[in-house]
Motif scaffolding. Structure first.
Motif: not given
Length: 542
Positions: A180, A183, A187-188, A209, A212-213, A216, A268, A270-271, A274
């Protein structure tokens, strides 16, 4: 809070020996053969500030990991401030001032973790945790001496490993956190859809999107992501749904492949959020039992129960736990017996808040549920017919009778009650409402834990206690007679309810679960709104 703990409520870690950037450090340490009169805290503090202590990068990385984990958890202002100050100097230990800060931070982590052990889960999981009194106790000499020995023998990283509960799980979670970290500058992607729910083959504006998530977070490979992007999807395809199902399972969501509000909220997340959840749950590992020679573990937010014997998982099942207004407590008890075909003596709180108000609205409610009104709490007290009571004049809080539900198919406890004696009257039991186990959110009870496959659980407990299998067969064959029978267990297993909302599973996959009791919300808000874009509102609704 216990009186002896309150006395320490204002104690925070302060340097035992003051130091300044100009402080001179000896090139060698005196060998102490008798430490009975040595101030171990002061000795450890000085050694941690010595430059040579950190020449071995293993020691530095292990200590940095502990400080970062505790700071990112956002459970204590000092833990977070220490971490942030060290971040500002890029964890450089080139100056005595920075080494002093680093020493303070590491010792405070261990003092805080020791406080967690001594004060216990009742303090750590208090309701309204933002207002709870801070407690950091004076460290015990045993741990201080172990640290002293480790520093003297240049074995600090070994000390840190040995002090860390569930070290293998901790390291797996730490590895995910490191991923993480890579990352952090990304840009999330944000998934926005004009409709509340996107179903099979529905238009999907944010397909790229979503892909991509998933990439990631490791739910799909980079190659799979590119293949999906090459399709230029404008709708929720069957192939994309399969990958979404993997994501949903890891987050404890119903794996339907549909993008609804809960799936959207986790997509949605965010890193940064998390990372905070990972750090918090890494810190919580110190609270949970490691000995799996014989134990029942109920992970409340995961709605799951595991039984371990001789380090092997011998039984696992889904459970239903207390709703937010009547939480299943995080505590330790012991399972000592099974009651077959139990009757239910209805707790006063449930009687006052749930049943009597319904009886006042509908006089047929009690008979429809098979509830009996008993004249008193005495054994063999007579039953009173519900129609003899003027329900409209009854004050629930002054109800002079008790209520009971006899054994039977509709009994709220089902066919099995698993006795776990405790002051809160919390136990495990069967339920007639089997369909509720298929729900995504299973925080539905009044505090007790309802066990799916209770019959198999009962049979497993009898087998582990080397009971005669005929006992179980007899009770199964005679269920229709509704006879209540209690069987004491030879193997009396400890029962631990835990609250773990992030972990790495047996397949090496990171799992998250919804914070059903709001225990995950950061106590320390320092810069949290600037660094976490999606944490407050979306996750609060998960």
């Amino acid at each position: 809070m216990k009186p002896f703990l309150a006395a320490f409520a204002s104690i925070l870690l302060t340097p035992v020996v003051s130091a300044s950037p100009q402080h001179s450090f000896p090139s060698e340490w005196q060998v102490q053969t008798d430490v009975s009169n040595v101030s171990l805290q002061g000795e450890n503090y000085q050694r941690l500030m010595h430059y040579d202590t950190w020449l071995d990068s293993r020691h530095f990385e292990a200590a940095k990991q502990q400080i970062t984990m505790a700071g990112e958890s956002r459970v204590d202002e000092q833990l977070t401030n220490n971490w942030q100050q060290l971040q500002q100097v890029n964890f450089s230990l080139s100056s005595a001032e920075n080494r002093q800060l680093f020493a303070n931070a590491l010792l405070y982590v261990y003092r805080y973790k020791e406080s967690m052990q001594q004060v216990g889960v009742d303090w750590f999981f208090q309701p309204n945790s933002k207002k709870k009194q801070k407690v950091v106790l004076i460290g015990e000499r045993t741990q201080a001496y172990a640290l002293y020995q480790a520093l003297k023998l240049n074995q600090l990283s070994t000390f840190i490993e040995e002090q860390q509960s569930h070290f293998s799980q901790y390291q797996q979670m730490a590895a995910v956190k490191e991923h993480f970290n890579t990352l952090a500058g990304v840009s999330w992607p944000v998934v926005n859809e004009p409709v509340r729910v996107v179903r099979d083959n529905d238009p999907l504006q944010s397909a790229e999107q979503v892909i991509d998530i998933l990439a990631l977070l490791g739910d799909i490979s980079a190659e799979q992501a590119q293949q999906l992007k090459d399709l230029h999807l404008t709708y929720l395809s069957a192939e994309l749904q399969e990958h979404i199902r993997v994501f949903q399972r890891r987050h404890g969501l119903y794996a339907d492949g549909i993008i609804g509000p809960k799936t959207l909220a986790w997509l949605n997340a965010s890193i940064e959020k998390r990372q905070q959840l990972l750090a918090l749950n890494m810190l919580r590992l110190s609270l949970w039992p490691e000995d799996k020679k014989g134990i029942v573990v109920v992970n409340v937010p995961a709605f799951e129960m595991d039984v371990w014997v001789d380090e092997q998982r011998v039984f696992e099942t889904r459970v239903i736990v207390g709703r937010p207004s009547r939480q299943t407590p995080i505590f330790i008890t012991r399972l000592d017996s099974i009651v077959f075909n139990p009757g239910w003596n209805i707790p006063v709180k449930i009687m006052q808040e749930d049943i009597i108000p319904k009886a006042k609205r509908d006089e047929s409610y009690l008979p429809s549920k098979g509830y009996q009104v008993i004249q008193s709490w005495r054994a063999n007290a007579p039953v009173i017919a519900p129609e003899e009571i003027d329900w409209q004049t009854i004050n629930p809080k002054r109800f002079p009778y008790r209520m009971r539900q006899p054994p039977g198919n509709s009994n709220a406890l089902g066919r099995y009650k698993f006795n776990t004696p405790n002051d809160m009257a919390i136990y495990l039991h069967d339920t007639p409402g089997k369909s509720l186990f298929n729900r995504e959110n299973r925080s539905l009870s009044s505090g007790c834990v309802r066990v799916e496959h209770a019959s198999k659980f009962a049979e497993k407990l009898l087998t582990l206690s080397k009971k005669n299998p005929k006992d179980f067969e007899y009770l199964q064959k005679n269920e229709g007679e509704i006879k209540t029978k209690a069987i004491s267990l030879r193997l009396k297993l400890p029962v631990h309810t835990i609250y773990q909302t992030a972990w790495v599973d047996d397949k090496g996959k990171l799992n998250f679960r919804n914070d059903i009791y709001d225990f995950d919300q950061p106590v320390i808000d320092t810069n949290i709104r600037q660094t976490v874009r999606n944490s407050a509102k979306p996750l609060a609704k998960l």
